[in-house]
Design an enzyme around this catalytic site. Structure first.
Site, mmCIF file in Angstrom:
data_model
loop_
_atom_site.group_PDB
_atom_site.id
_atom_site.type_symbol
_atom_site.label_atom_id
_atom_site.label_comp_id
_atom_site.label_asym_id
_atom_site.label_seq_id
_atom_site.Cartn_x
_atom_site.Cartn_y
_atom_site.Cartn_z
ATOM 1 N N HIS A 10 4.824 0.065 0.675
ATOM 2 C CA HIS A 10 5.243 -0.617 1.515
ATOM 3 C C HIS A 10 4.264 -1.629 2.048
ATOM 4 C CE1 HIS A 10 2.653 2.698 3.500
ATOM 5 N NE2 HIS A 10 2.559 1.625 4.633
ATOM 6 N N HIS A 45 0.264 5.730 0.378
ATOM 7 C CA HIS A 45 -0.572 6.634 0.988
ATOM 8 C C HIS A 45 -0.454 7.911 -0.035
ATOM 9 C CE1 HIS A 45 -1.425 4.415 3.890
ATOM 10 N NE2 HIS A 45 -0.323 3.919 4.284
ATOM 11 N N ARG A 48 -4.013 0.366 -2.201
ATOM 12 C CA ARG A 48 -3.359 -0.681 -2.322
ATOM 13 C C ARG A 48 -2.877 -1.202 -3.489
ATOM 14 N NH1 ARG A 48 -7.650 -0.747 1.234
ATOM 15 N NH2 ARG A 48 -7.220 -1.286 3.486
ATOM 16 N N GLU A 89 3.480 8.034 8.088
ATOM 17 C CA GLU A 89 3.511 7.183 9.045
ATOM 18 C C GLU A 89 4.813 6.737 9.703
ATOM 19 O OE1 GLU A 89 2.231 3.410 7.421
ATOM 20 O OE2 GLU A 89 -0.010 4.060 7.269
ATOM 21 N N GLN A 106 0.631 -1.181 -0.080
ATOM 22 C CA GLN A 106 0.001 0.027 -0.156
ATOM 23 C C GLN A 106 0.918 1.436 0.120
ATOM 24 O OE1 GLN A 106 -1.497 0.730 4.307
ATOM 25 N NE2 GLN A 106 -1.627 -1.572 3.869
#
Length: 387
Positions: free
Chosen positions: A254, A96, A273, A131, A94
């Protein structure tokens, strides 16, 4: 200072034992993948001894709980979510979006009338989702596209004829555009051709001892025929020791593979994804937002003050080791969540004291002032990254 009662998310990839072991409770027999700490509308933390959630507390007094600087930057909401993540099996590949991509995607899907709850919706909000994952145990992850020379050496050793077009692309163009072309070639091939490539790679890896071969074998067994099995071999395969961390910026492809860690992220639900999942995959949109720059993974370690340095404004994570006879004083830092992962630590602020044991956490609002930690243990502090 307020103890939190935190929800557990039972995703299928989660370990049934790691989080219960940390909390000192009996396993339920079901996967317990993530322990959430924060004010996410989907699963906000409760306040121990009170009939309200952390979301309720913040909504009633954003300025008092978050502080004026945080509200000015992010609005009347907690900008981060803290988790304990326990991966027994690999998560999906996935990535972002960045802030501009998230805003545009959210507005576009709203204009198209796609319900927020629709399984094919990509953008649930208009925010980016950087993240950071910090290992509590040995932690295995895939993170970012690795240098083509490394891919050619590692994957070329398998001798898989079906991979030759992909490897030839990397030989001819060992840069960002070559990685983009190779990944796109793999992911957009007809389904029968993708399946043939995956099957050939998994067969070639059987019995081999290299880490990449073991990874492909494990992924192939769990996700037969999934192109993500081969895509994973284009990524940096990282093993973190406890205390080491990875920062995952926008566009970074990642997947967490196995292990227990503390994760902090911007409070967003935007995920695109690329494989190793039965959930919706929007390949054109994923290809549009991915960062194909090949580079080695950067492993982060805490600085002298326990902080993991990242460029994220939404969050900051620090790790504090507390030993008997020595107190640790945390300067005021806006809203913060304190999570104990080892030992027993007392946290004291202007509004009182809470006792923390592994898996237990506490909320300290912006008006709390300095917080003092005493005891023997390890505490993570999550706060906003501004200021």
């Amino acid at each position: 200072m307020q103890l939190l009662d935190n929800p557990i998310r039972p995703y299928a990839w989660g370990s049934p034992t790691a989080i219960p072991a940390m909390l000192g409770v009996k396993p339920t027999g079901e996967p317990q993948a993530e322990l959430w700490m924060g004010a996410h509308p989907g699963s906000p933390s409760g306040l121990v001894g009170k009939a309200q959630t952390l979301l309720d507390l913040i909504s009633a007094d954003p300025e008092g709980e978050l502080g004026s600087p945080c509200v000015r930057e992010f609005g009347p909401r907690l900008p981060f979510l803290l988790k304990v993540l326990a991966a027994e099996n690999p998560l999906s590949l996935q990535a972002h979006p960045d802030p501009a991509q998230a805003k545009a995607g959210f507005e576009r899907e709203n204009a198209d009338g796609i319900p927020l709850s629709a399984p094919h919706r990509n953008y649930k909000d208009g925010d980016a989702k950087p993240e950071l994952i910090c290992a509590l145990t040995d932690f295995e992850a895939l993170v970012g596209f690795r240098p083509p020379a490394e891919t050619l050496e590692v994957v070329g050793a398998f001798g898989v004829r079906e991979l030759e077009p992909l490897l030839a692309q990397l030989r001819e163009q060992p840069d960002e555009e070559g990685v983009r072309a190779a990944f796109t070639m793999l992911m957009t091939a007809p389904a029968d051709r993708r399946r043939a490539v995956v099957d050939a790679v998994v067969a070639a890896c059987a019995g081999r001892t290299e880490p990449a071969a073991g990874l492909a074998s494990r992924l192939g067994e769990r996700y037969p025929g999934d192109a993500g099995v081969v895509a994973a071999l284009l990524l940096n395969h990282v093993r973190l020791a406890p205390g080491e961390a990875l920062y995952l910026p926008a566009g970074n492809l990642h997947a967490y593979v196995h292990g227990l860690g503390v994760e902090i992220l911007a409070n967003s639900d935007n995920v695109l994804r690329g494989g190793l999942t039965s959930k919706h995959i929007d390949l054109p949109e994923l290809l549009r937002i991915l960062d194909f720059t090949p580079r080695p993974a950067e492993i982060l370690r805490a600085d002298d003050e326990g902080r993991y340095a990242t460029p994220a404004d939404e969050f900051r994570l620090s790790r504090h080791v507390v030993t008997g006879g020595t107190e640790v004083t945390l300067d005021p830092a806006g809203p913060q969540i304190l999570l104990c992962v080892e030992g027993a630590v007392a946290a004291r602020g202007e509004t009182g004291k809470v006792d923390l044991t592994p898996g237990r956490s506490a909320w300290a609002g912006a008006a709390e002032g300095p917080v003092t930690l005493a005891g023997d243990g390890v505490v993570f502090r999550a706060t906003a990254g501004i200021g």
